[in-house]
Design a protein around this motif. Structure first.
Motif, short mmCIF file in Angstrom:
data_model
loop_
_atom_site.label_atom_id
_atom_site.label_comp_id
_atom_site.label_asym_id
_atom_site.label_seq_id
_atom_site.Cartn_x
_atom_site.Cartn_y
_atom_site.Cartn_z
N ILE A 105 -53.39 -60.12 36.98
CA ILE A 105 -54.82 -59.90 37.17
C ILE A 105 -55.19 -60.00 38.64
N CYS A 106 -54.57 -60.94 39.34
CA CYS A 106 -54.85 -61.11 40.77
C CYS A 106 -54.48 -59.85 41.55
N ASP A 107 -53.39 -59.19 41.15
CA ASP A 107 -52.97 -57.96 41.83
C ASP A 107 -54.06 -56.90 41.79
N VAL A 108 -54.87 -56.92 40.74
CA VAL A 108 -55.92 -55.91 40.56
C VAL A 108 -57.27 -56.40 41.07
N VAL A 109 -57.62 -57.61 40.69
CA VAL A 109 -58.98 -58.12 40.93
C VAL A 109 -59.12 -58.77 42.30
N GLY A 110 -58.10 -59.53 42.72
CA GLY A 110 -58.21 -60.27 43.96
C GLY A 110 -59.42 -61.19 43.94
N GLU A 111 -60.24 -61.11 44.97
CA GLU A 111 -61.43 -61.97 45.07
C GLU A 111 -62.71 -61.18 44.89
N HIS A 155 -49.17 -73.31 36.80
CA HIS A 155 -49.23 -73.89 38.13
C HIS A 155 -50.46 -73.43 38.90
N SER A 156 -51.08 -72.36 38.46
CA SER A 156 -52.19 -71.75 39.20
C SER A 156 -53.48 -72.53 39.05
N GLY A 157 -54.28 -72.52 40.12
CA GLY A 157 -55.55 -73.23 40.11
C GLY A 157 -56.69 -72.48 39.45
N VAL A 158 -56.39 -71.32 38.85
CA VAL A 158 -57.46 -70.52 38.23
C VAL A 158 -57.69 -70.91 36.78
N TYR A 159 -56.88 -71.83 36.26
CA TYR A 159 -56.98 -72.23 34.86
C TYR A 159 -57.78 -73.53 34.71
N THR A 160 -58.50 -73.62 33.59
CA THR A 160 -59.14 -74.88 33.24
C THR A 160 -58.09 -75.81 32.61
N VAL A 161 -58.45 -77.07 32.45
CA VAL A 161 -57.47 -78.03 31.94
C VAL A 161 -57.17 -77.81 30.46
N THR A 162 -58.13 -77.31 29.69
CA THR A 162 -57.96 -77.01 28.27
C THR A 162 -58.73 -75.74 27.94
N PRO A 163 -58.42 -75.09 26.80
CA PRO A 163 -59.22 -73.94 26.38
C PRO A 163 -60.70 -74.27 26.19
N GLU A 208 -55.15 -65.35 45.86
CA GLU A 208 -56.29 -66.17 45.47
C GLU A 208 -57.24 -65.37 44.59
N MET A 209 -57.91 -66.08 43.71
CA MET A 209 -59.01 -65.50 42.96
C MET A 209 -60.17 -66.48 42.98
N ARG A 210 -61.36 -65.97 42.70
CA ARG A 210 -62.55 -66.82 42.72
C ARG A 210 -62.86 -67.31 41.31
N VAL A 211 -63.05 -68.62 41.18
CA VAL A 211 -63.33 -69.20 39.87
C VAL A 211 -64.60 -70.04 39.94
N PRO A 212 -65.39 -70.06 38.86
CA PRO A 212 -66.57 -70.93 38.82
C PRO A 212 -66.13 -72.36 38.58
N ALA A 213 -66.79 -73.29 39.27
CA ALA A 213 -66.45 -74.71 39.15
C ALA A 213 -67.73 -75.53 39.10
N GLU A 214 -67.61 -76.75 38.68
CA GLU A 214 -68.78 -77.63 38.64
C GLU A 214 -69.37 -77.76 40.05
N LEU A 215 -70.70 -77.69 40.13
CA LEU A 215 -71.37 -77.76 41.42
C LEU A 215 -71.22 -79.16 42.03
N GLN A 216 -70.82 -79.20 43.27
CA GLN A 216 -70.70 -80.47 43.98
C GLN A 216 -71.54 -80.41 45.25
N TYR A 217 -72.32 -81.47 45.45
CA TYR A 217 -73.11 -81.56 46.68
C TYR A 217 -72.37 -82.47 47.65
N VAL A 218 -72.03 -81.95 48.78
CA VAL A 218 -71.30 -82.73 49.78
C VAL A 218 -72.13 -82.81 51.04
N GLN A 219 -72.46 -83.99 51.43
CA GLN A 219 -73.25 -84.18 52.66
C GLN A 219 -72.30 -84.44 53.81
#
Length: 373
Positions: free
Chosen positions: A122-128, A142-150, A193-204
């Motif tokens: 999918i990365c080969d086609v979609v990229g970012e 091993h990829s960071g694009v997966y959630t921990v569970t379904p 790399e691909m872009r994935v949605p993640a929990e919003l974090q506020y970092v000051q």
């Protein structure tokens, strides 16, 4: 309606329980099936989609026939559009072909079930180019694009459909050589790399007053936009967030008007709708716009120079929305509003959109037409 692209690799993980160390290659899959292996990827996808069943009137699934998505989506009662007919024995090229078709359909998110091999395909086609999210269903994750569970994947999509504020982050696509893995050697490498949605974090970043902090965030937003600028026309909308980009460029800015920039030079100031249309029609152009604080309007309030004709000439995919997370959070979950005066265009502009909120920091936020919010 949230447009969800769905890709299931029916054979992902098929060799895991049989100690075949993966499922890459037709020979391995045939051996696994001959040994009585069970196709678990569709079930893993169902676990994620079951959490979304209460929202199925707000979700349209676009997918391939059979086990690549249609069967599970329809069993769970989702409105389903089939855009690809795969062969009975699917291969990597089928995941790639479906990904290509989903991009043409302008889906809001590609949700896929598989392992690292599927992520690579999918990365080969979609990229970012658009957001993706992986449901873990393979032998190798091993990829960071997966959630921990379904189910975790289902929860993230649920938040997106409900319009909750989620960050977009770049995640590595990793894979190992299965032949070496079978010989006891683990050699993983990065494939993109691909872009994935993640929990919003506020970092000051620093401890200081709100005004100073806002100035730093605006500078970060400006840096992101300027870094991505290329040989295109840039329509710079009104508002203080866009003004901060113009300031970083060292250009005069019409705070309550619309300017035109090319190659980081000002070529048009306080332009009318007619002049803008004449300048961008038939040319590569992007529109940089922010929202009205507290109201959430993208179009139809104070920027009538951005006529429906101008917006169509630019295209939804070339609209760069910029805003601080604080500004979005102040909307308290209400969507951004597209009120162009053209109901058909307002509908086309609706749906999740990427908002630039800092340097290499983006979130997904919903856009609605008047009366639908």
């Amino acid at each position: 309606m949230f447009k969800l692209g769905l890709i299931i690799n029916p054979y992902a993980g098929i060799g895991g329980a049989l100690a075949l160390k993966g499922s890459d290659g037709a020979a391995v899959r045939q051996k696994a099936l001959a040994m009585g292996a069970e196709q678990k990827a569709p079930k893993r996808a169902a676990e994620a989609l079951e959490l979304l069943a209460p929202l199925k009137d707000r979700i349209g699934i676009v997918t391939a026939a059979g086990d690549m998505g249609q069967r599970i989506a329809e069993q769970l009662g989702f409105e389903t559009e089939v855009i690809y007919q795969p062969p009975e024995q699917t291969e990597a090229k089928d995941s790639q072909k479906l990904a290509e078709l989903l991009m043409e359909q302008h889906v809001d998110l590609i949700l896929f079930a598989g392992g690292d091999g599927t992520a690579r395909n999918i990365c080969d086609v979609v990229g970012e180019t658009l957001p993706v999210l992986g449901i873990p269903a393979g032998c190798k994750i091993h990829s960071g694009v997966y959630t921990v569970t379904p189910k975790a994947a289902g929860k993230v999509v649920e938040k997106l459909v409900k319009g909750e504020l989620l960050s977009l982050r770049e995640a590595d696509v990793m894979d190992i050589d299965e032949e070496q893995f079978r010989q006891g050697q683990v050699r993983a490498r990065r494939f993109g790399e691909m872009r994935v949605p993640a929990e919003l974090q506020y970092v000051q970043a620093v401890k200081m007053g709100g005004r100073e902090s806002d100035e730093l965030v605006l500078a970060d937003i400006a840096a992101h936009v300027i870094e991505s600028m290329n040989d295109e026309l840039y329509i710079m909308g009104s508002g203080s967030t866009v003004a901060s980009i113009m300031e970083e460029l060292g250009l005069d800015n019409t705070l309550l008007g619309v300017d035109l920039v090319h190659n980081e030079e000002l070529i048009g100031q306080d332009m009318t709708a007619e002049a803008l249309l004449s300048a961008v029609k038939g040319k590569a152009a992007k529109l940089v716009i922010t929202l009205i604080g507290g109201q959430g309007h993208l179009f139809g309030r104070g920027n009538q120079q951005l006529s429906p004709e101008v917006i169509r000439a630019v295209g939804r995919d070339h609209i760069l929305v910029v805003a601080t997370k604080t500004k979005l959070q102040a909307l308290d979950g209400r969507p951004l509003i597209a009120d162009t005066g053209d109901a058909e265009l307002d509908k086309a502009l609706s749906g999740p959109i990427t908002v630039i909120t800092g340097f290499h920091d983006q979130v997904i936020y919903p856009v609605a037409s008047p009366g639908s919010e």
